[in-house]
Design a protein around this motif. Structure first.
Motif, PDB file in Angstrom:
ATOM      1  N   ILE A 107       0.258  34.949 -13.521  1.00  0.00           N
ATOM      2  CA  ILE A 107       0.967  33.662 -13.400  1.00  0.00           C
ATOM      3  C   ILE A 107       0.199  32.583 -14.163  1.00  0.00           C
ATOM      4  O   ILE A 107       0.780  31.819 -14.940  1.00  0.00           O
ATOM      5  N   ARG A 108      -1.114  32.520 -13.941  1.00  0.00           N
ATOM      6  CA  ARG A 108      -1.958  31.541 -14.641  1.00  0.00           C
ATOM      7  C   ARG A 108      -1.843  31.694 -16.154  1.00  0.00           C
ATOM      8  O   ARG A 108      -1.664  30.724 -16.885  1.00  0.00           O
ATOM      9  N   ASP A 109      -1.917  32.943 -16.624  1.00  0.00           N
ATOM     10  CA  ASP A 109      -1.847  33.207 -18.059  1.00  0.00           C
ATOM     11  C   ASP A 109      -0.480  32.857 -18.644  1.00  0.00           C
ATOM     12  O   ASP A 109      -0.394  32.380 -19.779  1.00  0.00           O
ATOM     13  N   SER A 110       0.580  33.052 -17.857  1.00  0.00           N
ATOM     14  CA  SER A 110       1.929  32.698 -18.326  1.00  0.00           C
ATOM     15  C   SER A 110       2.080  31.196 -18.471  1.00  0.00           C
ATOM     16  O   SER A 110       2.645  30.704 -19.452  1.00  0.00           O
ATOM     17  N   ILE A 111       1.573  30.463 -17.492  1.00  0.00           N
ATOM     18  CA  ILE A 111       1.621  28.998 -17.570  1.00  0.00           C
ATOM     19  C   ILE A 111       0.819  28.523 -18.773  1.00  0.00           C
ATOM     20  O   ILE A 111       1.274  27.685 -19.558  1.00  0.00           O
ATOM     21  N   ASP A 116       0.133  25.941 -23.885  1.00  0.00           N
ATOM     22  CA  ASP A 116      -0.690  26.013 -25.093  1.00  0.00           C
ATOM     23  C   ASP A 116       0.127  26.246 -26.354  1.00  0.00           C
ATOM     24  O   ASP A 116      -0.373  26.056 -27.456  1.00  0.00           O
ATOM     25  N   SER A 117       1.372  26.654 -26.197  1.00  0.00           N
ATOM     26  CA  SER A 117       2.215  26.877 -27.376  1.00  0.00           C
ATOM     27  C   SER A 117       3.231  25.747 -27.567  1.00  0.00           C
ATOM     28  O   SER A 117       4.055  25.797 -28.472  1.00  0.00           O
ATOM     29  N   THR A 118       3.166  24.721 -26.720  1.00  0.00           N
ATOM     30  CA  THR A 118       4.071  23.574 -26.819  1.00  0.00           C
ATOM     31  C   THR A 118       3.289  22.373 -27.327  1.00  0.00           C
ATOM     32  O   THR A 118       2.352  21.919 -26.671  1.00  0.00           O
ATOM     33  N   THR A 119       3.670  21.869 -28.496  1.00  0.00           N
ATOM     34  CA  THR A 119       2.975  20.723 -29.074  1.00  0.00           C
ATOM     35  C   THR A 119       3.700  19.425 -28.752  1.00  0.00           C
ATOM     36  O   THR A 119       4.870  19.443 -28.323  1.00  0.00           O
ATOM     37  N   LEU A 120       3.025  18.315 -28.988  1.00  0.00           N
ATOM     38  CA  LEU A 120       3.687  17.013 -28.845  1.00  0.00           C
ATOM     39  C   LEU A 120       4.873  16.921 -29.799  1.00  0.00           C
ATOM     40  O   LEU A 120       5.907  16.349 -29.454  1.00  0.00           O
TER      41      LEU A 120
END
Length: 139
Positions: A107-111, A116-120
């Motif tokens: 779960i932690r790794d999925s979050i 981490d793959s979503t930028t501003l």
């Protein structure tokens, strides 16, 4: 993991700076007014963002804050970790049941993978698209 107002408002600050990237400094007062937030609270959040190297402060009459990097290179994960600390769903130890421990880690790794793959830049593009509701009714 529940993101507090620190993480949510910090992301708001960063999205506003990203939307104005390259246009010069933005005041916290203008961000607070636009988003109906407390300027005093935003002042508390900007310090860790500055110390984390995500924003720069510009002094002077027309000063304010700017992103220290291009919005396409700043991730939501960086912002959330600076303001909230490490991503964790529950505290677990090596003595915990291995099956449960594995679940918490997945779960932690999925979050972490999502933030981490979503930028501003991604967030601004999504917001500016003005995504309509999923339902369309014709009469």
């Amino acid at each position: 993991m529940k993101i507090s107002t620190k993480g949510r408002y910090g992301l708001t600050i960063m999205m506003e700076l990203a939307a104005r990237y390259g246009e010069g400094p933005t005041s916290l007062k203008s961000i607070a007014e636009k988003n109906s937030l407390s300027e005093h609270y935003l002042e508390q959040l900007i310090a860790p963002l500055r110390n984390g190297g995500l924003v720069k402060s510009i002094r002077g009459a027309y000063g304010g804050y700017i992103l220290s990097r291009d919005p396409d290179t700043v991730t939501a994960g960086e912002i959330i970790r600076v303001l909230e600390g490490p991503v964790s769903v529950v505290d677990f130890t090596e003595e915990d049941d291995p099956a449960k421990r594995d679940l918490w880690k997945r779960i932690r790794d999925s979050i972490a993978e999502v933030i981490d793959s979503t930028t501003l830049g991604d967030l601004i593009n999504y917001r500016d698209k003005g995504e309509p509701d999923n339902y369309m009714f014709y009469i």
